[in-house]
Scaffold this motif. Structure first.
Motif, PDB file in Angstrom:
ATOM      1  N   ILE A 142      -0.168  -4.950   0.227  1.00 21.69           N
ATOM      2  CA  ILE A 142       1.315  -5.104  -0.351  1.00 21.69           C
ATOM      3  C   ILE A 142       2.218  -5.811   0.604  1.00 21.69           C
ATOM      4  O   ILE A 142       2.901  -6.770   0.202  1.00 21.69           O
ATOM      5  N   TRP A 143       2.216  -5.552   1.967  1.00 22.56           N
ATOM      6  CA  TRP A 143       2.755  -6.095   3.067  1.00 22.56           C
ATOM      7  C   TRP A 143       2.558  -7.522   3.266  1.00 22.56           C
ATOM      8  O   TRP A 143       3.313  -8.620   3.553  1.00 22.56           O
ATOM      9  N   MET A 170      -1.804   1.673   8.840  1.00 20.69           N
ATOM     10  CA  MET A 170      -1.319   1.657   7.394  1.00 20.69           C
ATOM     11  C   MET A 170      -2.751   1.741   6.536  1.00 20.69           C
ATOM     12  O   MET A 170      -3.957   1.512   7.315  1.00 20.69           O
ATOM     13  N   GLU A 213      -1.247  -0.483   1.345  1.00 22.70           N
ATOM     14  CA  GLU A 213      -0.082  -0.689   2.282  1.00 22.70           C
ATOM     15  C   GLU A 213      -0.223  -1.950   2.797  1.00 22.70           C
ATOM     16  O   GLU A 213       0.632  -3.067   2.716  1.00 22.70           O
ATOM     17  N   LYS A 214      -1.124  -2.331   3.452  1.00 26.33           N
ATOM     18  CA  LYS A 214      -1.601  -3.664   4.156  1.00 26.33           C
ATOM     19  C   LYS A 214      -1.604  -4.861   3.087  1.00 26.33           C
ATOM     20  O   LYS A 214      -0.906  -5.770   3.529  1.00 26.33           O
ATOM     21  N   LEU A 249       3.811  -9.369   0.433  1.00 26.17           N
ATOM     22  CA  LEU A 249       5.374  -9.632   0.708  1.00 26.17           C
ATOM     23  C   LEU A 249       5.685 -10.750   1.660  1.00 26.17           C
ATOM     24  O   LEU A 249       6.639 -11.526   1.570  1.00 26.17           O
ATOM     25  N   ILE A 250       4.766 -10.773   2.845  1.00 27.84           N
ATOM     26  CA  ILE A 250       5.046 -11.640   3.974  1.00 27.84           C
ATOM     27  C   ILE A 250       4.690 -13.044   3.231  1.00 27.84           C
ATOM     28  O   ILE A 250       5.438 -14.024   3.838  1.00 27.84           O
ATOM     29  N   ARG A 289       0.885   0.169  14.445  1.00 25.40           N
ATOM     30  CA  ARG A 289       1.562   0.533  13.263  1.00 25.40           C
ATOM     31  C   ARG A 289       0.823  -0.186  12.260  1.00 25.40           C
ATOM     32  O   ARG A 289       0.494   0.346  11.162  1.00 25.40           O
ATOM     33  N   PHE A 290       0.295  -1.453  12.445  1.00 23.71           N
ATOM     34  CA  PHE A 290      -0.422  -2.028  11.036  1.00 23.71           C
ATOM     35  C   PHE A 290      -2.048  -1.372  11.068  1.00 23.71           C
ATOM     36  O   PHE A 290      -2.326  -1.131   9.975  1.00 23.71           O
TER      37      PHE A 290
END
Length: 627
Positions: free
Chosen positions: A50-51, A43, A47-48, A54-55, A39-40
């Motif tokens: 942004i994630w 991306m 998107e990576k 967030l993390i 999934r990673f």
């Protein structure tokens, strides 16, 4: 020896089960890791980023905010509970002081001769009764001296007296009341009751009810002293949190919230988690989660029931400031995250633009255009990647040819491995069967003579000869069933009367060719694992029928069977395709799959205590002559 072997088998099964569970858990973890990584990798770069933001940023900030807010809430709640406990103790002591007055007064009245004389006098006229009432001022004196007392009255069994709201002759209605029945039945009765006062509009009040015994006259009266509600209400109204006085029947007799007065405690405290003797527990009050503090009021040792002070600390009154602070923190965190999100988006656009150009060149090469040239400025990782891609394209043709050759060799190697594996599985035989049978023959020959033993030896030789002569080539179904019959005759000799069998062979299926040693291992499994540990023995049945779908083979026994959990383990075991496959069910299952395809595998059904059924269907080839 048999007990030790059984113990060893159970230990082996337990170890194997633990190993299988560990292997399954390891595979599950690997699958999750592989899925997350995939999934990673799927991306896009924005998107990576942004994630990652967030993390690394948002989640820690939110977690810290939640933790600090909860700590603040817990500290506020603990402090409020401590304060409420102190207030509860203060109310309990002050209430006890108020309630001691009626107890003190009742103790004095127990020795009041004027009451004894009045209630035990048989009056001849109403005038005499009125004159006696005028001369009696004991109740008035106590009410005047103790202003916390609202009323005093005595219920008496003297029909010559009249009701003046201080002395009340007992009627049938009064006799039916629970407090009077209890007082009449208990000579030492003294309790607090929340009862209606007929002298004051019939409203309920907290009252001390005590039986006064006149031993010389062998009579008694029931004294009732009522507390002024305003005294208790004034005392409770000084409390910040909801505070109630509750009798032993869970009636709320006083409260700083007048809407709760007269209700049952269970209707005030919803979802109560109170346990017997517990002083602190949780409940819901007016829709809000609350901490409940309860303590007993000790008035006098002679009191036969208890009153309680119950305080409710509602959470929303306490944690309001903490919730406001949490909301402000969440707003600040959101604004900071929004600004950072804009910066991350801009940076990701600059990166993704160069990557998109490189991706377009890669797509051209993927379509077969090996003349594509990739030139990109910069010495960063993207520029280095473009130069390496250019070098890769130059060598791609040679690599493709090498890859084709490697794949061809790999396919050939896999085919050879499959053939070797099939030959290895077909050549295996269970030595325990031979050893156990020969030992049984030796003991039988020793005890009874040689004729029966010779017959068994002949069957054993026939079975071994047929097994060796097959050479792994397909044989007629009739010949395979003959081997099964030889095997069951030998086992019948070994188990004597404990084993019986049934063989049902469809005449139309006798000449069909099947793989050798494909039915006999299933029969051996039924005898050893299904009937060997069953003391009374059982029956093994083999059915071979020709159907539209193919040749169906069914092996059944009425042995001990196994539970659903063990059945799942067996089904997993026979489908294990690792190289260490052993003989038995998995051997037959793998041979069926390799020879006849996926639809020809074993189907196992079993119920604990009722037996096991194993079956498979072999598809037909060429007019039903060859299975």
């Amino acid at each position: 020896m048999q007990y030790t072997l059984s113990e060893g088998i159970r230990d082996h099964v337990k170890i194997r089960r633990r190993n299988m569970e560990a292997l399954t858990e390891g595979r599950r973890v690997e699958k999750v890791k592989k899925w997350l990584l995939q999934r990673f990798n799927n991306m896009k770069l924005p998107e990576k980023l942004i994630w990652l933001f967030l993390i690394v940023v948002v989640v820690p900030i939110i977690s810290a905010g939640i933790y600090l807010t909860n700590e603040l809430r817990e500290d506020a709640l603990d402090e409020a509970i401590s304060q409420a406990a102190l207030n509860n103790e203060r109310v309990r002591q002050r209430t006890a002081e108020v309630l001691r007055v009626p107890v003190f007064v009742s103790n004095n009245l127990m020795f009041e001769d004027r009451i004894r004389t009045l209630v035990n006098t048989r009056f001849t006229s109403t005038f005499d009764v009125v004159q006696a009432y005028r001369q009696f001022n004991v109740f008035s004196y106590y009410k005047q001296y103790y202003p916390d007392i609202q009323s005093m009255r005595m219920y008496i069994e003297n029909d010559t007296m009249i009701n003046n709201w201080e002395f009340i002759p007992v009627t049938e209605t009064i006799r039916e009341r629970a407090w009077y029945k209890e007082a009449e039945a208990n000579a030492g009765f003294m309790k607090w009751y929340y009862v209606q006062d007929e002298t004051n509009g019939g409203h309920p009040y907290l009252s001390l009810i005590r039986r006064m015994n006149f031993l010389e006259e062998k009579t008694f009266g029931v004294l009732m002293i009522t507390i002024k509600p305003a005294v208790l209400d004034w005392m409770l109204n000084q409390e910040m949190y909801l505070t109630m006085i509750v009798d032993e029947h869970d009636n709320v007799v006083a409260s700083n919230d007048q809407t709760k007065k007269g209700q049952k405690l269970g209707s005030v405290l919803e979802n109560s988690e109170e346990k017997e003797g517990q002083a602190l527990y949780e409940a819901v009050v007016d829709g809000s989660k609350s901490q409940i503090i309860a303590s007993d009021i000790v008035v006098d040792e002679l009191s036969q029931n208890r009153l309680r002070v119950v305080s409710a600390v509602q959470h929303y009154h306490i944690v309001g400031n903490a919730n406001t602070l949490a909301a402000k923190g969440a707003l600040i965190t959101f604004l900071a995250a929004l600004a950072a999100f804009g910066i991350i988006t801009l940076m990701s656009h600059l990166f993704s633009k160069r990557l998109a150009e490189l991706s377009s060149k890669i797509k051209l090469v993927a379509k077969g255009d090996l003349s594509t040239s990739v030139e990109m400025d910069g010495k960063d990782e993207i520029g280095e990647l473009s130069r390496q891609f250019q070098h890769m394209v130059a060598e791609l043709n040679a690599s493709i040819q090498t890859l084709k050759e490697t794949n061809r060799q790999k396919v050939e190697l896999q085919q050879n491995q499959s053939d070797i594996k099939l030959k290895m599985m077909a050549s295996q035989i269970n030595p325990h069967f031979l050893f156990n049978t020969l030992e049984s023959i030796r003991m039988k020959a020793h005890m009874e003579g040689a004729k029966e033993a010779a017959g068994i030896v002949k069957l054993l030789g026939k079975l071994m000869r047929k097994s060796i002569e097959t050479g792994g080539r397909p044989i007629p179904v009739e010949q395979e069933m003959e081997m099964v019959r030889c095997y069951l005759d030998i086992q019948s000799f070994r188990y004597e009367q404990r084993l019986s069998y049934k063989l049902d062979l469809d005449p139309a299926a006798k000449g069909l060719l099947i793989e050798p040693l494909i039915i006999q291992p299933l029969v051996e499994n039924s005898v050893i694992h299904g009937l060997e540990d069953k003391g009374e023995g059982g029956t093994v049945s083999v059915f071979v029928h020709l159907e539209t779908s193919g040749l169906r083979v069914v092996v059944k026994d009425d042995g001990k069977g196994f539970a659903a959990e063990r059945l799942a383990e067996v089904q997993h075991f026979i489908n294990d395709t690792e190289e260490e496959a052993r003989i038995g069910l998995r051997n037959v299952h793998q041979r069926l799959l390799l020879t006849y395809g996926r639809g020809a595998g074993l189907q196992v059904e079993s119920q604990e205590g009722e037996g096991t059924m194993i079956q498979f269907v072999i598809p037909l080839k060429g007019e039903g002559r060859d299975a």
